[in-house]
Motif scaffolding. Structure first.
Motif, PDB file in Angstrom:
ATOM      1  N   ARG A  88     -10.615  14.195  11.284  1.00 56.56           N
ATOM      2  CA  ARG A  88     -10.039  12.899  11.634  1.00 56.56           C
ATOM      3  C   ARG A  88     -10.016  11.932  10.461  1.00 56.56           C
ATOM      4  N   LYS A  89     -10.867  12.138   9.476  1.00 58.92           N
ATOM      5  CA  LYS A  89     -10.910  11.237   8.329  1.00 58.92           C
ATOM      6  C   LYS A  89      -9.665  11.409   7.486  1.00 58.92           C
ATOM      7  N   ILE A  90      -9.248  10.311   6.875  1.00 60.63           N
ATOM      8  CA  ILE A  90      -8.144  10.392   5.917  1.00 60.63           C
ATOM      9  C   ILE A  90      -8.730  10.953   4.630  1.00 60.63           C
ATOM     10  N   LYS A  91      -8.189  12.050   4.245  1.00 60.12           N
ATOM     11  CA  LYS A  91      -8.678  12.687   3.024  1.00 60.12           C
ATOM     12  C   LYS A  91      -8.272  11.851   1.815  1.00 60.12           C
ATOM     13  N   ASP A  92      -9.062  11.928   0.795  1.00 61.98           N
ATOM     14  CA  ASP A  92      -8.780  11.194  -0.418  1.00 61.98           C
ATOM     15  C   ASP A  92      -7.738  11.984  -1.216  1.00 61.98           C
ATOM     16  N   GLN A  93      -6.481  11.749  -0.875  1.00 68.01           N
ATOM     17  CA  GLN A  93      -5.389  12.455  -1.523  1.00 68.01           C
ATOM     18  C   GLN A  93      -4.510  11.440  -2.229  1.00 68.01           C
ATOM     19  N   PRO A  94      -4.315  11.603  -3.513  1.00 62.63           N
ATOM     20  CA  PRO A  94      -3.551  10.601  -4.262  1.00 62.63           C
ATOM     21  C   PRO A  94      -2.090  10.499  -3.834  1.00 62.63           C
ATOM     22  N   VAL A  96      -0.889  10.473  -0.902  1.00 62.81           N
ATOM     23  CA  VAL A  96      -0.775   9.575   0.254  1.00 62.81           C
ATOM     24  C   VAL A  96      -0.706   8.125  -0.237  1.00 62.81           C
ATOM     25  N   TYR A  97      -1.579   7.789  -1.159  1.00 61.47           N
ATOM     26  CA  TYR A  97      -1.579   6.427  -1.702  1.00 61.47           C
ATOM     27  C   TYR A  97      -0.276   6.154  -2.455  1.00 61.47           C
ATOM     28  N   PHE A  98       0.190   7.132  -3.216  1.00 57.49           N
ATOM     29  CA  PHE A  98       1.445   6.979  -3.957  1.00 57.49           C
ATOM     30  C   PHE A  98       2.604   6.729  -2.994  1.00 57.49           C
ATOM     31  N   THR A  99       2.657   7.485  -1.907  1.00 61.05           N
ATOM     32  CA  THR A  99       3.720   7.329  -0.915  1.00 61.05           C
ATOM     33  C   THR A  99       3.686   5.948  -0.271  1.00 61.05           C
ATOM     34  N   ILE A 100       2.528   5.486   0.080  1.00 63.94           N
ATOM     35  CA  ILE A 100       2.387   4.165   0.696  1.00 63.94           C
ATOM     36  C   ILE A 100       2.853   3.070  -0.267  1.00 63.94           C
ATOM     37  N   ILE A 101       2.437   3.148  -1.511  1.00 63.33           N
ATOM     38  CA  ILE A 101       2.830   2.143  -2.502  1.00 63.33           C
ATOM     39  C   ILE A 101       4.338   2.193  -2.736  1.00 63.33           C
ATOM     40  N   LEU A 102       4.893   3.404  -2.833  1.00 58.85           N
ATOM     41  CA  LEU A 102       6.333   3.552  -3.028  1.00 58.85           C
ATOM     42  C   LEU A 102       7.122   2.935  -1.873  1.00 58.85           C
ATOM     43  N   LEU A 103       6.684   3.187  -0.646  1.00 58.09           N
ATOM     44  CA  LEU A 103       7.359   2.610   0.523  1.00 58.09           C
ATOM     45  C   LEU A 103       7.276   1.081   0.522  1.00 58.09           C
ATOM     46  N   LEU A 104       6.144   0.555   0.154  1.00 55.53           N
ATOM     47  CA  LEU A 104       6.006  -0.904   0.083  1.00 55.53           C
ATOM     48  C   LEU A 104       6.947  -1.491  -0.969  1.00 55.53           C
ATOM     49  N   ILE A 105       7.027  -0.861  -2.122  1.00 59.16           N
ATOM     50  CA  ILE A 105       7.917  -1.354  -3.178  1.00 59.16           C
ATOM     51  C   ILE A 105       9.370  -1.285  -2.734  1.00 59.16           C
ATOM     52  N   LEU A 106       9.754  -0.156  -2.121  1.00 56.96           N
ATOM     53  CA  LEU A 106      11.130  -0.032  -1.632  1.00 56.96           C
ATOM     54  C   LEU A 106      11.457  -1.085  -0.574  1.00 56.96           C
ATOM     55  N   THR A 107      10.523  -1.345   0.294  1.00 57.90           N
ATOM     56  CA  THR A 107      10.725  -2.361   1.327  1.00 57.90           C
ATOM     57  C   THR A 107      10.925  -3.734   0.696  1.00 57.90           C
ATOM     58  N   ILE A 108      10.133  -4.065  -0.276  1.00 63.15           N
ATOM     59  CA  ILE A 108      10.243  -5.367  -0.942  1.00 63.15           C
ATOM     60  C   ILE A 108      11.576  -5.478  -1.684  1.00 63.15           C
ATOM     61  N   VAL A 109      11.967  -4.420  -2.382  1.00 65.70           N
ATOM     62  CA  VAL A 109      13.234  -4.439  -3.117  1.00 65.70           C
ATOM     63  C   VAL A 109      14.395  -4.599  -2.146  1.00 65.70           C
ATOM     64  N   CYS A 110      14.392  -3.873  -1.046  1.00 66.67           N
ATOM     65  CA  CYS A 110      15.457  -3.994  -0.038  1.00 66.67           C
ATOM     66  C   CYS A 110      15.505  -5.410   0.521  1.00 66.67           C
ATOM     67  N   TYR A 111      14.374  -5.995   0.788  1.00 65.36           N
ATOM     68  CA  TYR A 111      14.327  -7.360   1.308  1.00 65.36           C
ATOM     69  C   TYR A 111      14.955  -8.334   0.312  1.00 65.36           C
ATOM     70  N   VAL A 112      14.608  -8.204  -0.950  1.00 64.91           N
ATOM     71  CA  VAL A 112      15.136  -9.119  -1.971  1.00 64.91           C
ATOM     72  C   VAL A 112      16.646  -8.959  -2.082  1.00 64.91           C
ATOM     73  N   ILE A 113      17.150  -7.721  -2.085  1.00 63.30           N
ATOM     74  CA  ILE A 113      18.591  -7.481  -2.191  1.00 63.30           C
ATOM     75  C   ILE A 113      19.323  -8.071  -0.988  1.00 63.30           C
TER      76      ILE A 113
END
Length: 136
Positions: A88-94, A96-113
């Motif tokens: 059940r624990k979220i494994k420490d997999q890089p 996953v963190y990369f994907t989350i950060i990428l999605l956040l950046i894409l969301t912000i860029v789309c909002y600005v556009i």
């Protein structure tokens, strides 16, 4: 009495000696020790339950086997629960963190556009011909 039988409580209760408990069950304690143990049983439910449970055994020779079997089953249950908890624990997999950060950046860029396009559409645009007439 064998050492295996002395470890029935695994030294978990410092108020009672395991040898004294086994002697009580085999009725080998003195009257004073028996009275003292029965007084402890009246005061402590754990000791009372332990004595009652051990008294249920028909053959004292089977007691170490039962204790060993219970310990094995307990270890299996603990291992299963530990495995479930680890799954059940979220494994420490890089990634996953990369994907989350990428999605956040894409969301912000789309909002600005989208925001810039909406602002650009709201501004009134003057036709070029009217601007030239006013300047002449």
């Amino acid at each position: 009495m064998s050492d295996d039988l002395k470890n029935i409580l695994n030294n978990s209760n410092k108020d009672i000696d395991n040898q004294k408990l086994m002697d009580y069950l085999s009725q080998q304690l003195s009257k004073q020790d028996t009275h003292e143990l029965e007084k402890m049983m009246a005061e402590d439910d754990f000791i009372n339950d332990a004595v009652e449970g051990l008294a249920e055994f028909d053959n004292v020779k089977k007691l170490p086997l039962s204790v060993e079997q219970l310990n094995r089953e307990l270890q299996k249950q603990i291992a299963k629960k530990k495995d479930r908890r680890e799954k059940r624990k979220i494994k420490d997999q890089p990634w996953v963190y990369f994907t989350i950060i990428l999605l956040l950046i894409l969301t912000i860029v789309c909002y600005v556009i989208i925001k810039k396009r909406m602002d650009h559409q709201r501004l009134p645009q003057k036709p070029a011909s009217t601007q030239q007439l006013k300047t002449e």
